[in-house]
Design an enzyme around this catalytic site. Structure first.
Site, PDB file in Angstrom:
ATOM      1  N   CYS A 121       0.815  -1.280   0.080  1.00 10.29           N
ATOM      2  CA  CYS A 121       0.002   0.118  -0.057  1.00 10.29           C
ATOM      3  C   CYS A 121       0.763   1.209  -0.069  1.00 10.29           C
ATOM      4  O   CYS A 121       0.254   2.172  -0.426  1.00 10.29           O
ATOM      5  CB  CYS A 121      -0.776   0.034   1.280  1.00 10.29           C
ATOM      6  SG  CYS A 121      -2.038  -1.390   1.171  1.00 10.29           S
ATOM      7  N   HIS A 255      -3.897   7.545   2.585  1.00 11.12           N
ATOM      8  CA  HIS A 255      -4.065   6.230   1.912  1.00 11.12           C
ATOM      9  C   HIS A 255      -5.504   5.868   2.205  1.00 11.12           C
ATOM     10  O   HIS A 255      -5.887   6.060   3.586  1.00 11.12           O
ATOM     11  CB  HIS A 255      -3.186   5.427   2.625  1.00 11.12           C
ATOM     12  CG  HIS A 255      -3.221   3.803   2.330  1.00 11.12           C
ATOM     13  ND1 HIS A 255      -3.564   3.414   1.110  1.00 11.12           N
ATOM     14  CD2 HIS A 255      -3.343   2.598   3.065  1.00 11.12           C
ATOM     15  CE1 HIS A 255      -3.874   2.266   1.067  1.00 11.12           C
ATOM     16  NE2 HIS A 255      -3.655   1.758   2.331  1.00 11.12           N
ATOM     17  N   ASN A 285      -9.908   0.156  -0.332  1.00 10.58           N
ATOM     18  CA  ASN A 285      -8.573   0.096  -0.409  1.00 10.58           C
ATOM     19  C   ASN A 285      -7.827  -0.553  -1.553  1.00 10.58           C
ATOM     20  O   ASN A 285      -7.963  -1.695  -1.863  1.00 10.58           O
ATOM     21  CB  ASN A 285      -7.986  -0.730   0.838  1.00 10.58           C
ATOM     22  CG  ASN A 285      -6.458  -0.668   1.190  1.00 10.58           C
ATOM     23  OD1 ASN A 285      -5.837  -0.138   0.280  1.00 10.58           O
ATOM     24  ND2 ASN A 285      -6.027  -1.160   2.213  1.00 10.58           N
TER      25      ASN A 285
END
Length: 328
Positions: A121, A255, A285
């Site tokens: 990520c 994020h 996500n």
């Protein structure tokens, strides 16, 4: 003359298939436990996500190519003017060649440097940092940095603690060297003590067979704690390096993993929540694609103006995390 790098364009690409919480809830009636839209929404802030359909040609590479073309068209540059392509991905379509090499071929940027970055990520922040350093040092003058993922391939749809969180997509930026500061400060961090037991996917190819678990494993509570601490500390460090205050940030692009994490970090940094980009409700996500997708949404909707400060940050497995402070 000291050189810097500036973001001159953004782009994005999303699969066509929308998967709502209700769609997932219908699929997740496992072992007598029922999942609902409310259960997902109140814990994550996610309402829906996009899943790629490989039968329709939607892959990590195709999404990365589409995002790159989108950004390149907006930049006004030609493909042959690109000196560097970096793709951040943890879900490449193959072990090698790199996704970046396939993007290079597809957009016609033959001959430039092209490679992938794997920091899950946090990958886009790592890739942006690398591109910034290479443009500052030369001889590179223009770069495409892409975050692209098809996380739906590695989800266990019997594990509601993970499969409701992720989605697929790609985002890209075009960077160009400049005498005017653009990327003011960027930093990357990692702590390998928090390994796959906290967040990981252990599968590998060994003599033609898949060895290890091919699905994401996550300790949500530990990730939440580490994410908040790491993101707050890294934001403060890049602000100090750029000689600005986090309160001066005009646009916060965190994020897009969990709305509660995002809101807590914004509060600790003194950034009003109305300055925070929120796409997690629509995208989930998307790992390395998360930040560039959110940034592209902010740019195309007019949320950021020339001269304003933009804070980008992400955290992922490794654990790996980082922040970048950009003057738009």
């Amino acid at each position: 003359m000291e050189m810097y790098s500036r973001v001159i364009a953004t782009g994005s690409a999303l699969p066509k298939m929308r998967v709502t919480n209700d769609d997932l809830a219908a699929r997740l009636r496992v072992d007598g436990i029922e999942t609902s839209d409310e259960w997902i929404r109140t814990r994550t802030g996610i309402l829906e996500r996009r899943f790629a359909d490989a039968q329709k040609g939607e892959t990590t590479t195709s999404l990365a190519v589409a995002a790159a073309r989108n950004a390149l068209e907006r930049s006004g540059l030609r493909a042959e003017e690109i000196d560097l392509i970096i793709v951040a991905t943890t879900t490449p379509d193959m072990v090698f060649p790199s996704t970046a090499a396939h993007v290079q071929s597809a957009i016609g940027a033959t001959g430039c440097a092209a490679f992938d970055v794997q920091a899950v990520c946090a990958g886009f922040i790592y890739a942006l940092n690398a591109a910034d350093a290479m443009l500052r040092a030369g001889p590179y003058r223009s770069a495409i940095v892409i975050g692209a993922e098809v996380m739906s391939r590695v989800l266990d749809f019997k594990d509601r603690s993970t499969c409701v969180l992720f989605g697929d997509g790609a985002g890209a930026v075009v960077l160009q060297s400049s005498s005017d500061p653009g990327v003011l400060a960027a930093r990357m961090y990692a702590d390998g003590r928090y390994d796959e037991k906290v967040l990981g996917l252990t599968a590998r190819i060994d003599n033609g067979a898949v060895v290890g678990c091919p699905y994401i494993n996550m300790d949500g509570r530990q990730v939440f704690k580490l994410a908040v601490e790491g993101l707050v500390n890294s934001a403060n460090e890049v602000a100090d390096l750029a000689c600005v205050r986090t309160e001066d940030v005009a646009l916060f692009v965190p994020h897009q993993a969990n709305l509660r994490i995002m809101s807590m970090v914004a509060k600790k940094l003194g950034i009003p929540e109305e300055r925070m980009v929120k796409t997690v409700s629509e995208h989930g996500n998307t790992s390395a694609a998360s930040v560039p997708l959110a940034l592209d949404r902010a740019v195309t909707s007019g949320m950021v103006k020339p001269g304003e400060l933009v804070l980008l940050q992400a955290v992922g497995a490794g654990m790996a995390w980082g922040s970048a402070l950009v003057r738009w």
